[in-house]
Each structure stands twice: as structure tokens, then as C-alpha cells.
Design a protein around this motif. Structure first.
Motif, PDB file in Angstrom:
ATOM      1  N   GLN A 107     -74.416-132.278-106.734  1.00  0.00           N
ATOM      2  CA  GLN A 107     -73.035-132.606-106.381  1.00  0.00           C
ATOM      3  C   GLN A 107     -72.394-133.412-107.503  1.00  0.00           C
ATOM      4  O   GLN A 107     -72.979-134.370-108.007  1.00  0.00           O
ATOM      5  N   ILE A 108     -71.203-133.004-107.900  1.00  0.00           N
ATOM      6  CA  ILE A 108     -70.477-133.695-108.962  1.00  0.00           C
ATOM      7  C   ILE A 108     -69.906-135.005-108.419  1.00  0.00           C
ATOM      8  O   ILE A 108     -69.354-135.051-107.320  1.00  0.00           O
ATOM      9  N   GLN A 109     -70.011-136.059-109.206  1.00  0.00           N
ATOM     10  CA  GLN A 109     -69.718-137.413-108.727  1.00  0.00           C
ATOM     11  C   GLN A 109     -68.265-137.617-108.320  1.00  0.00           C
ATOM     12  O   GLN A 109     -67.972-138.135-107.245  1.00  0.00           O
ATOM     13  N   HIS A 110     -67.323-137.242-109.173  1.00  0.00           N
ATOM     14  CA  HIS A 110     -65.904-137.496-108.913  1.00  0.00           C
ATOM     15  C   HIS A 110     -65.237-136.216-108.409  1.00  0.00           C
ATOM     16  O   HIS A 110     -65.257-135.192-109.099  1.00  0.00           O
ATOM     17  N   GLU A 134     -59.611-133.933-120.022  1.00  0.00           N
ATOM     18  CA  GLU A 134     -60.089-135.317-119.970  1.00  0.00           C
ATOM     19  C   GLU A 134     -61.595-135.373-119.706  1.00  0.00           C
ATOM     20  O   GLU A 134     -62.261-136.342-120.073  1.00  0.00           O
ATOM     21  N   SER A 135     -62.112-134.315-119.090  1.00  0.00           N
ATOM     22  CA  SER A 135     -63.548-134.245-118.823  1.00  0.00           C
ATOM     23  C   SER A 135     -64.339-133.746-120.024  1.00  0.00           C
ATOM     24  O   SER A 135     -65.571-133.681-119.974  1.00  0.00           O
ATOM     25  N   GLY A 136     -63.627-133.360-121.100  1.00  0.00           N
ATOM     26  CA  GLY A 136     -64.305-132.861-122.289  1.00  0.00           C
ATOM     27  C   GLY A 136     -64.806-131.445-122.139  1.00  0.00           C
ATOM     28  O   GLY A 136     -65.759-131.025-122.813  1.00  0.00           O
ATOM     29  N   CYS A 162     -61.028-139.461-114.169  1.00  0.00           N
ATOM     30  CA  CYS A 162     -59.954-138.874-114.978  1.00  0.00           C
ATOM     31  C   CYS A 162     -58.620-139.561-114.672  1.00  0.00           C
ATOM     32  O   CYS A 162     -57.694-138.929-114.128  1.00  0.00           O
ATOM     33  N   PRO A 163     -58.466-140.823-115.030  1.00  0.00           N
ATOM     34  CA  PRO A 163     -57.225-141.546-114.692  1.00  0.00           C
ATOM     35  C   PRO A 163     -55.983-140.958-115.332  1.00  0.00           C
ATOM     36  O   PRO A 163     -54.905-140.952-114.717  1.00  0.00           O
ATOM     37  N   ALA A 164     -56.094-140.451-116.565  1.00  0.00           N
ATOM     38  CA  ALA A 164     -54.908-139.885-117.230  1.00  0.00           C
ATOM     39  C   ALA A 164     -54.457-138.611-116.525  1.00  0.00           C
ATOM     40  O   ALA A 164     -53.254-138.375-116.352  1.00  0.00           O
ATOM     41  N   ALA A 165     -55.401-137.770-116.121  1.00  0.00           N
ATOM     42  CA  ALA A 165     -55.052-136.535-115.415  1.00  0.00           C
ATOM     43  C   ALA A 165     -54.459-136.843-114.051  1.00  0.00           C
ATOM     44  O   ALA A 165     -53.520-136.168-113.598  1.00  0.00           O
ATOM     45  N   ILE A 166     -54.996-137.869-113.393  1.00  0.00           N
ATOM     46  CA  ILE A 166     -54.440-138.274-112.101  1.00  0.00           C
ATOM     47  C   ILE A 166     -52.994-138.737-112.274  1.00  0.00           C
ATOM     48  O   ILE A 166     -52.099-138.355-111.505  1.00  0.00           O
ATOM     49  N   GLU A 167     -52.757-139.539-113.297  1.00  0.00           N
ATOM     50  CA  GLU A 167     -51.394-140.022-113.551  1.00  0.00           C
ATOM     51  C   GLU A 167     -50.463-138.859-113.882  1.00  0.00           C
ATOM     52  O   GLU A 167     -49.322-138.814-113.404  1.00  0.00           O
ATOM     53  N   VAL A 181     -52.820-136.681-105.498  1.00  0.00           N
ATOM     54  CA  VAL A 181     -54.245-136.684-105.797  1.00  0.00           C
ATOM     55  C   VAL A 181     -54.945-137.619-104.822  1.00  0.00           C
ATOM     56  O   VAL A 181     -54.626-138.807-104.754  1.00  0.00           O
ATOM     57  N   GLU A 182     -55.883-137.058-104.068  1.00  0.00           N
ATOM     58  CA  GLU A 182     -56.636-137.836-103.091  1.00  0.00           C
ATOM     59  C   GLU A 182     -58.128-137.672-103.356  1.00  0.00           C
ATOM     60  O   GLU A 182     -58.575-136.566-103.678  1.00  0.00           O
ATOM     61  N   LYS A 183     -58.883-138.744-103.215  1.00  0.00           N
ATOM     62  CA  LYS A 183     -60.331-138.625-103.322  1.00  0.00           C
ATOM     63  C   LYS A 183     -60.838-137.838-102.122  1.00  0.00           C
ATOM     64  O   LYS A 183     -60.695-138.269-100.982  1.00  0.00           O
TER      65      LYS A 183
END
Length: 257
Positions: free
Chosen positions: A3-6, A67-69, A152-157, A166-168
Motif C-alpha cells: 500500500q502506498i503511504q500517501h 512532484e513524486s519524481g 506532495c504539498p505543491a501539487a495539493i496547492e 484534495v482530501e486524504k
């Protein structure tokens, strides 16, 4: 796959309009491009309105990806293809024909844009992923889920600045290797509908060998449906009580939850 963390749910739906159960019921909103021309909450959905939202979804996904590379992603669980009916749609674009779509294809950003358009317009369906590092899941009712190995704070912004929310939220479309199950099913050769006449769970089947047989990459989770070649009868028969007969039946390995 682990499972991916974020993980996030990225949509056009304002969470303030959800009821106490999390259902989006407090306002009327469109959920498909085929509702263009209809009125929602007093406003007509125009083609221009739709295309703005579609572009925001695609640009948002790419912002998270960059942003995730991640430079490219693979196609997972591909279903459907462009049909004559699709070609007659006002949402069809001739560029779609230039894409060679197949399971586990590696696609770059340019092709990703077109694939996402095709999925959002209900021409095809698939997931897009990079192993345990990243995924894009486009679900029903115009829901998008994104997962990354980094925050990914920049992508969220970027997304919130461009009218998305954007919701967790964990994607309901993800399948971990630990939770996956595998089955072999079979249908009669002359049945165009391919209705199963039998199926069995298979346990202990080596996934690396399945990847070799179905020509999948090392990161593919072997979820989805795969036609079993006649020449591989000996390998798959080891995991079945049913006696395979390729003169009568077509066989498929299916993996999922």
C-alpha cells in the motif's frame, strides 16, 4: 504491491456538500461528460465548462506525478477500446487512434494526457501506476484517487488553486498482493459472450512465472484477466482439480479482490 503511504481523493466536489455519512447529496452536480447540456443547481453544464474541469483533473494528476519524481506510468487493468460509436461522439478526438493501448504499456506524460481523456470520457477504463511509488485511479462518478510514496504539498496547492478539492482518502480501487485472490475460469470455445461454465480458486501459484507467461513487467501485480495459452497447460494444470481441455474450453487466469 504494498500500500502506498500517501493517498488522496482529488475531485471537483466540495466536501462541505457531503452529508454526515460522507455522501455528496447536499447539492446536485454532474458526474459524467454525457450530462453536458443538462442543468445542475441552476447552471447549465456546457462543453467549455466540462473541458475546463477535465483539464484540471489531468493537470492535477501530472502535478502529483512530477512532484513524486515519476516520469512514466504503466497501464493496469485495461478494459475497452475505441469503437465506431465512440468515433461518432462529440467527445472523440482523432489523436486517440494514435495510441497503441495494451496491458502493462509504459506511457509518458504526453500519452498519459490522452489516456486520461479517454478514461474520463468513458471510452476505456484502466489504472495508471508505477509499482509501489505512484498511482492514478479514475473511478466512477468522476472521482480521482492519487497515491504517492512522498507527500506532495505543491501539487495539493496547485489543485486547490484550480478549483479542485484534495482530501486524504484511501483509494477503493487499490489491491494489495496480500489481499488479492487468483482464479482460473473457463468458457466454451464457441460462446461469444464468454460466459463461465466453471472456475476454481488457485493458491500458491508463482506470480513471477505468470508474469513471464503473460509477458508482464516485474512490477505488474497480475491482477486482471489473462487468456491462458494452450502451450502452458502443463504449468496451470498443477494448480487445478479440473482437467483442462483446450479443445472444448478457453481458460483465463483472473486476479483481484
Amino acid at each position: 504491491m504494498k500500500q502506498i503511504q500517501h493517498q488522496w481523493r482529488v475531485t471537483k466536489y466540495n466536501p462541505d456538500n457531503r452529508d454526515e455519512h460522507g455522501h455528496y447529496t447536499l447539492v446536485e452536480d454532474w458526474t459524467s461528460p454525457y450530462e453536458i447540456g443538462k442543468t445542475f443547481d441552476g447552471n447549465e453544464l456546457t462543453l467549455d465548462d466540462y473541458l475546463r474541469v477535465e483539464e484540471a483533473y489531468i493537470d492535477s494528476a501530472i502535478a502529483f506525478m512530477e512532484e513524486s519524481g515519476i516520469q512514466s506510468v504503466r497501464v493496469l487493468g485495461l478494459e475497452g477500446s475505441i469503437t465506431e460509436e465512440d468515433r461518432a461522439s462529440f467527445l472523440y478526438e482523432s489523436e486517440f487512434e494514435g495510441i497503441v493501448l495494451k496491458e502493462d504499456s509504459l506511457v509518458d506524460l504526453g500519452v498519459l494526457r490522452l489516456i486520461m481523456k479517454m478514461v474520463l470520457r468513458d471510452f476505456i477504463w484502466c489504472q495508471l501506476y508505477d509499482g509501489d511509488r505512484f498511482f492514478i485511479h479514475l473511478g466512477t462518478d468522476y472521482y480521482m484517487y492519487i497515491g504517492s510514496h512522498v507527500n506532495c504539498p505543491a501539487a495539493i496547492e496547485w489543485s486547490t488553486t484550480n478549483s479542485l478539492f484534495v482530501e486524504k482518502e484511501t483509494s477503493p480501487y487499490g489491491i494489495s498482493e496480500e489481499a488479492a485472490v487468483w482464479e482460473i475460469g473457463w468458457n466454451e470455445l464457441d460462446d461469444e459472450a464468454k460466459m463461465l461454465v466453471g472456475e476454481e480458486d488457485v493458491t500458491g501459484i508463482p506470480l513471477d512465472e505468470c508474469r513471464r507467461i503473460f509477458r508482464l513487467s516485474a512490477m505488474h501485480p497480475v491482477t486482471g484477466s489473462f487468456v491462458i495459452p494452450r502451450k502452458e497447460k502443463g504449468f496451470f494444470q498443477r494448480y487445478l482439480k479440473h482437467q483442462m481441455d483446450f479443445d472444448l474450453y478457453e481458460y483465463r487466469l483472473w486476479g483481484g479482490d
